[in-house]
Design a protein around this motif. Sequence first.
Motif, short mmCIF file in Angstrom:
data_model
loop_
_atom_site.label_atom_id
_atom_site.label_comp_id
_atom_site.label_asym_id
_atom_site.label_seq_id
_atom_site.Cartn_x
_atom_site.Cartn_y
_atom_site.Cartn_z
N GLY A 150 0.67 -1.17 -0.37
CA GLY A 150 -0.13 0.16 -0.28
C GLY A 150 0.90 1.25 0.23
N PHE A 151 1.49 1.36 0.23
CA PHE A 151 2.70 2.31 0.60
C PHE A 151 3.50 2.13 -0.84
CE2 PHE A 151 5.87 5.54 3.01
CZ PHE A 151 5.45 6.70 2.77
N GLU A 152 4.58 1.21 -0.17
CA GLU A 152 5.55 1.26 -0.83
C GLU A 152 5.81 1.05 -2.79
OE1 GLU A 152 9.45 -0.09 2.55
OE2 GLU A 152 8.56 -1.40 0.81
N LYS A 153 4.32 0.48 -2.65
CA LYS A 153 4.45 0.55 -3.96
C LYS A 153 3.09 1.06 -4.85
CE LYS A 153 3.21 -3.58 -6.76
NZ LYS A 153 3.29 -5.19 -6.63
N LEU A 154 1.30 1.05 -3.85
CA LEU A 154 0.59 2.13 -4.26
C LEU A 154 1.04 3.27 -4.19
CD1 LEU A 154 -2.08 -0.22 -3.92
CD2 LEU A 154 -0.37 -0.47 -5.42
N GLY A 155 1.18 3.72 -3.11
CA GLY A 155 1.83 5.31 -3.01
C GLY A 155 2.68 5.74 -3.56
N ALA A 156 3.13 5.11 -4.12
CA ALA A 156 4.31 5.87 -4.63
C ALA A 156 4.50 5.93 -6.50
CB ALA A 156 5.78 5.32 -4.45
N VAL A 157 3.26 5.65 -6.52
CA VAL A 157 2.90 5.36 -8.23
C VAL A 157 1.72 6.48 -8.13
CG1 VAL A 157 4.85 3.60 -8.82
CG2 VAL A 157 2.05 3.22 -8.60
N PRO A 158 1.47 6.95 -10.27
CA PRO A 158 -0.06 8.03 -10.42
C PRO A 158 -0.94 6.68 -10.26
CG PRO A 158 2.08 7.58 -12.19
CD PRO A 158 2.39 7.02 -10.88
N PHE A 159 -1.70 6.67 -10.67
CA PHE A 159 -2.88 5.82 -11.36
C PHE A 159 -3.89 6.43 -12.11
CE2 PHE A 159 -2.03 3.52 -7.41
CZ PHE A 159 -2.53 3.05 -7.93
N ASP A 160 -2.93 6.65 -13.22
CA ASP A 160 -3.31 7.28 -14.43
C ASP A 160 -4.82 6.83 -15.18
OD1 ASP A 160 -2.21 10.16 -14.17
OD2 ASP A 160 -0.08 9.21 -16.01
N SER A 161 -4.11 5.59 -15.83
CA SER A 161 -5.24 4.99 -16.21
C SER A 161 -6.01 3.83 -15.25
CB SER A 161 -4.39 4.07 -17.16
OG SER A 161 -5.02 3.07 -17.58
N LEU A 163 -6.21 0.80 -16.13
CA LEU A 163 -5.51 -0.43 -16.63
C LEU A 163 -4.70 -0.94 -14.82
CD1 LEU A 163 -4.45 -0.79 -19.75
CD2 LEU A 163 -5.90 -1.60 -18.66
N ASP A 164 -4.13 0.62 -14.37
CA ASP A 164 -3.31 0.89 -13.15
C ASP A 164 -3.27 -0.09 -12.55
OD1 ASP A 164 -1.40 2.35 -14.28
OD2 ASP A 164 -1.91 4.80 -14.18
N MET A 165 -5.69 0.39 -12.13
CA MET A 165 -5.77 0.26 -10.87
C MET A 165 -6.32 -1.51 -11.23
SD MET A 165 -7.83 1.59 -8.90
CE MET A 165 -8.10 0.74 -6.90
N ALA A 166 -6.09 -1.58 -12.61
CA ALA A 166 -6.56 -3.37 -11.90
C ALA A 166 -5.29 -3.97 -12.10
CB ALA A 166 -7.09 -3.67 -13.64
N ARG A 167 -4.15 -3.94 -12.25
CA ARG A 167 -2.52 -4.41 -11.73
C ARG A 167 -2.74 -4.83 -10.24
NH1 ARG A 167 -0.53 -1.94 -16.40
NH2 ARG A 167 -0.38 -0.17 -15.45
N VAL A 168 -3.06 -3.26 -9.67
CA VAL A 168 -3.18 -4.31 -8.41
C VAL A 168 -4.51 -4.38 -8.07
CG1 VAL A 168 -1.75 -1.78 -8.34
CG2 VAL A 168 -4.13 -1.63 -7.59
N ALA A 169 -5.28 -4.02 -8.65
CA ALA A 169 -6.62 -5.25 -7.87
C ALA A 169 -6.23 -6.92 -6.92
CB ALA A 169 -7.94 -5.27 -8.95
N PRO A 170 -5.93 -7.54 -7.36
CA PRO A 170 -5.15 -8.64 -6.98
C PRO A 170 -4.93 -8.72 -5.67
CG PRO A 170 -4.82 -8.89 -9.07
CD PRO A 170 -4.28 -7.36 -9.29
N ASP A 171 -3.54 -8.03 -5.82
CA ASP A 171 -2.99 -6.85 -4.04
C ASP A 171 -4.45 -6.57 -3.61
OD1 ASP A 171 -0.67 -8.22 -4.73
OD2 ASP A 171 -0.13 -6.27 -5.54
N LEU A 172 -4.18 -5.40 -3.08
CA LEU A 172 -6.03 -5.37 -2.95
C LEU A 172 -6.49 -6.81 -2.04
CD1 LEU A 172 -7.05 -1.96 -4.49
CD2 LEU A 172 -5.31 -2.18 -3.03
#
Length: 508
Positions: A150-161, A163-172
């Motif tokens: 959540g902090f190191e990976k998601l908090g450090a990158v933009p969510f422009d698309s 698809l960025d959300m789809a990529r992190v969905a399994p982690d969430l």
Amino acid sequence: MFTVTEPGSSGGARRKPVALVIGSGFGGLAAAIRLGARGYGVTVLERLDAPGGRACVHKQDGFTFDAGPTIVTAPFLFEELWTLCGRTMRDDVDLRPMDPFYKIRFPDGATFAYSADREAMRAEVERFAPGEAAHFDAFLKMSEAIYRIGFEKLGAVPFDSILDMARVAPDLVRLQGYRSVHGLVSRFFRDERLRTIFSFHPLLIGGDPFSASSIYCLIAFLEKTYGVHSPIGGVGALVRGLVKLIQGQGGSLRLNADVRRILIDNGAATGVELADGERLDADIVVSNADSAWTYRHLVPAGERRRWTDAKLDHARYSMGLFVWYFGVDRRYEEIGHHTILMGPRYRALLKDIFVRKKLAEDFSLYLHRPTATDPALAPPGCDAFYVLSPVPNLQGGQDWRVEAEPYRQRIASWLEANCLPNLSRHIVTSKVATPLDFRERLNATHGEGFGLAPLLTQSAWFRPHNRSEEVKNLFLVGAGVHPGAGLPGVLSSARVLDKVTPHARAFA
Ligand SMILES: Cc1cc2nc3c(=O)[nH]c(=O)nc-3n(C[C@H](O)[C@H](O)[C@H](O)COP(=O)(O)OP(=O)(O)OC[C@H]3O[C@@H](n4cnc5c(N)ncnc54)[C@H](O)[C@@H]3O)c2cc1C
């Protein structure tokens, strides 16, 4: 290209592309430093007469009050800003670690000392609820797993698309981000008080522990690993330090500069217009004003497809805050720097604040006594305090012009009866801030303390983007964009800008 000129080493002139930053909250100041380090000539435009936004400083009758944030964690995010300027934070700010971080007091008088020390924490947990120490170990392990993602990976990158959300969905899903903080914490602890102790953290960023995403369980690991700190001179010392860095880079801060609109030509930001009609040109514009306010008031409706007024009307906003700053002509040595005073109700009180939007008779309070760490924030022999009560934002319809004084008196009587004996005889200075001040001074849409609420449905791609999805060359930073509110959140949002703003040389 619009440029500012600075003397070149050979006596000639070098031209810098111009970045205008609207607002001098921590997010705006950090963005200005990062843009300065990437070659821009930066001007920060602040509507108030002092920098810091929610972290501005009130000086009154010899007392110094930090208006807002007091719990400083993830100091490495500040340190990075000094490093970018070739300096170290220690040169300008004396940051002291807090031990314990804070004390949490329950209505029956039981007190939990929350600290970084794992053995001390296990002992505290065991003292509160025998047999639960092992649950604390498991909770911390889970908090670390969430932090890593959540902090190191998601908090450090933009969510422009999307698809960025789809990529992190399994982690969430794996981390159970769909649960609330309280829901996840309750899977670890049986004791209700422990559930409260390990779930209240979203309140620090305006979220309801019963609906904020369990991703915010990362705060436990963040605080444990990097500590909770307090600067000598108050949090205002950090604001002053950042302003000094901007000035050292050749950037500037203009106070009393109220931006009325962002100038847009052919879908791209080209500058801003101030309330007095002055126009300033820019290559890029960064807004640190509240994201909902930025879109509704600074970007014309015709330029917006996603963040329409209707969508902003339906968004969920964080809670309001009632803050009473007061100085006393004695010292209360038994009170630590940070104390959380739990009221008789937890779930029901939060429901009143967040769901019913009703001003309850009871309250839970955060009591701040910075003079425990730095006595120079008050005259000799005196203490500076603030007490904060989470309240409904202005959508609750309370008239704070009427409510403020009776509410302050209720809190004062409670403090006098429960932890600050004879308080009323010792008050020598006093000032309050209500959700009305947040709306009128800080342009918070509904007078909320922390921008859009930190719900999963308003996080990452679902939050206004760091790179505006409406206007080219417009960027947003601060509590209302990804990753969200709180000092680590807004400093991270400035860090994300490094990934989405063009380097100044792109305008060369
Ligand atoms: C009472 C309180 C206690 C808190 N405690 C903590 C804590 O202990 N720890 C923690 O981590 N976080 C805490 N927070 C949250 C944290 O303070 C905020 O999330 C953070 O400081 C917000 O920073 P920001 O970058 O979003 O900008 P803000 O501080 O919101 O500043 C935005 C700035 O933009 C300016 N502005 C707005 N519109 C315009 C315009 N049109 N033209 C020019 N300027 C404009 C405003 O005047 C303001 O100065 C607290 C907040 C409050 C209010």
